[in-house]
Design a protein around this motif. Sequence first.
Motif, PDB file in Angstrom:
ATOM      1  N   ASP A  32      -0.781   9.737   7.473  1.00 21.56           N
ATOM      2  CA  ASP A  32      -1.497   8.489   7.714  1.00 21.56           C
ATOM      3  C   ASP A  32      -2.665   8.282   6.753  1.00 21.56           C
ATOM      4  OD1 ASP A  32       0.114   7.671   9.896  1.00 21.56           O
ATOM      5  OD2 ASP A  32      -0.962   9.062  11.200  1.00 21.56           O
ATOM      6  N   GLY A  33      -2.849   9.221   5.814  1.00 25.09           N
ATOM      7  CA  GLY A  33      -3.914   9.096   4.827  1.00 25.09           C
ATOM      8  C   GLY A  33      -5.254   9.635   5.279  1.00 25.09           C
ATOM      9  N   ASN A  34      -5.276  10.381   6.369  1.00 22.73           N
ATOM     10  CA  ASN A  34      -6.523  10.961   6.869  1.00 22.73           C
ATOM     11  C   ASN A  34      -6.666  12.387   6.338  1.00 22.73           C
ATOM     12  OD1 ASN A  34      -7.110   8.709   8.624  1.00 22.73           O
ATOM     13  ND2 ASN A  34      -5.427   9.461   9.883  1.00 22.73           N
TER      14      ASN A  34
ATOM     15  N   VAL B  88       4.125   9.688   3.114  1.00 20.52           N
ATOM     16  CA  VAL B  88       4.225  11.099   2.754  1.00 20.52           C
ATOM     17  C   VAL B  88       2.815  11.697   2.742  1.00 20.52           C
ATOM     18  CG1 VAL B  88       6.292  10.730   1.356  1.00 20.52           C
ATOM     19  CG2 VAL B  88       4.082  10.794   0.233  1.00 20.52           C
ATOM     20  N   PRO B  89       2.686  12.996   2.970  1.00 20.29           N
ATOM     21  CA  PRO B  89       1.363  13.618   2.857  1.00 20.29           C
ATOM     22  C   PRO B  89       0.922  13.671   1.397  1.00 20.29           C
ATOM     23  CG  PRO B  89       3.033  15.276   3.369  1.00 20.29           C
ATOM     24  CD  PRO B  89       3.715  13.939   3.382  1.00 20.29           C
TER      25      PRO B  89
ATOM     26  N   GLU C 223      -6.166   4.944  -4.708  1.00 20.92           N
ATOM     27  CA  GLU C 223      -4.868   4.852  -5.387  1.00 20.92           C
ATOM     28  C   GLU C 223      -3.873   5.850  -4.801  1.00 20.92           C
ATOM     29  OE1 GLU C 223      -5.893   3.719  -9.939  1.00 20.92           O
ATOM     30  OE2 GLU C 223      -6.865   5.535  -9.135  1.00 20.92           O
ATOM     31  N   LEU C 224      -4.330   7.065  -4.549  1.00 23.00           N
ATOM     32  CA  LEU C 224      -3.433   8.054  -3.954  1.00 23.00           C
ATOM     33  C   LEU C 224      -2.996   7.620  -2.562  1.00 23.00           C
ATOM     34  CD1 LEU C 224      -1.954  10.771  -3.923  1.00 23.00           C
ATOM     35  CD2 LEU C 224      -4.077  11.792  -3.049  1.00 23.00           C
ATOM     36  N   LEU C 225      -3.915   7.148  -1.759  1.00 23.06           N
ATOM     37  CA  LEU C 225      -3.567   6.712  -0.402  1.00 23.06           C
ATOM     38  C   LEU C 225      -2.579   5.550  -0.422  1.00 23.06           C
ATOM     39  CD1 LEU C 225      -7.055   6.987   1.353  1.00 23.06           C
ATOM     40  CD2 LEU C 225      -5.152   8.632   1.404  1.00 23.06           C
TER      41      LEU C 225
END
Length: 159
Positions: free
Chosen positions: A117-119, A97-98, A86-88
């Motif tokens: 990039d969600g990493n 956004v980070p 959900e956060l990603l």
Amino acid sequence: MLNPIDTGKVIRDGGAIGRFPDEIHPGVAWWMAACFVMTTRADRLAVAHDGKAATAEFFDRMRLGAINVQHYACLVLDRGVAGQDELLATMKELERVPGMRVTSDQGIVTVTLYDCDGNPLTERTGLLVIRRMIAEDRVPIPVNAECKGRIQSYAEAAG
């Protein structure tokens, strides 16, 4: 540094991880957020937590650290209780956004940092810099009240 930690042991694997209260304390979430905003030069940050009582103070401190960084005036978008997926998705929806998320499991608290990039952050993408800043007690503070960021609920921002 008030209440120091073993930065080499705690700041690893995409964020800060440690047994509470022996290895990690809520101030670490403040330090991580402030350093993360500064190293990424973020003007917006998506944040979430797992909803457990053990992470409540860490989450509050994380949000406060992110809005108190020199002149960045970061807008912290509070996703509230949310899983990693959900956060990603929120981070992607907000145009890369980070993000940060606090979780706990059997006394181990984890503050995970995600790049645009969600990493999860790596040594090469900023974790090493953040570890050094904290170890050397160079956690950024606000320049003045006008530079302070703010916290806004994600639902309010999306609505």
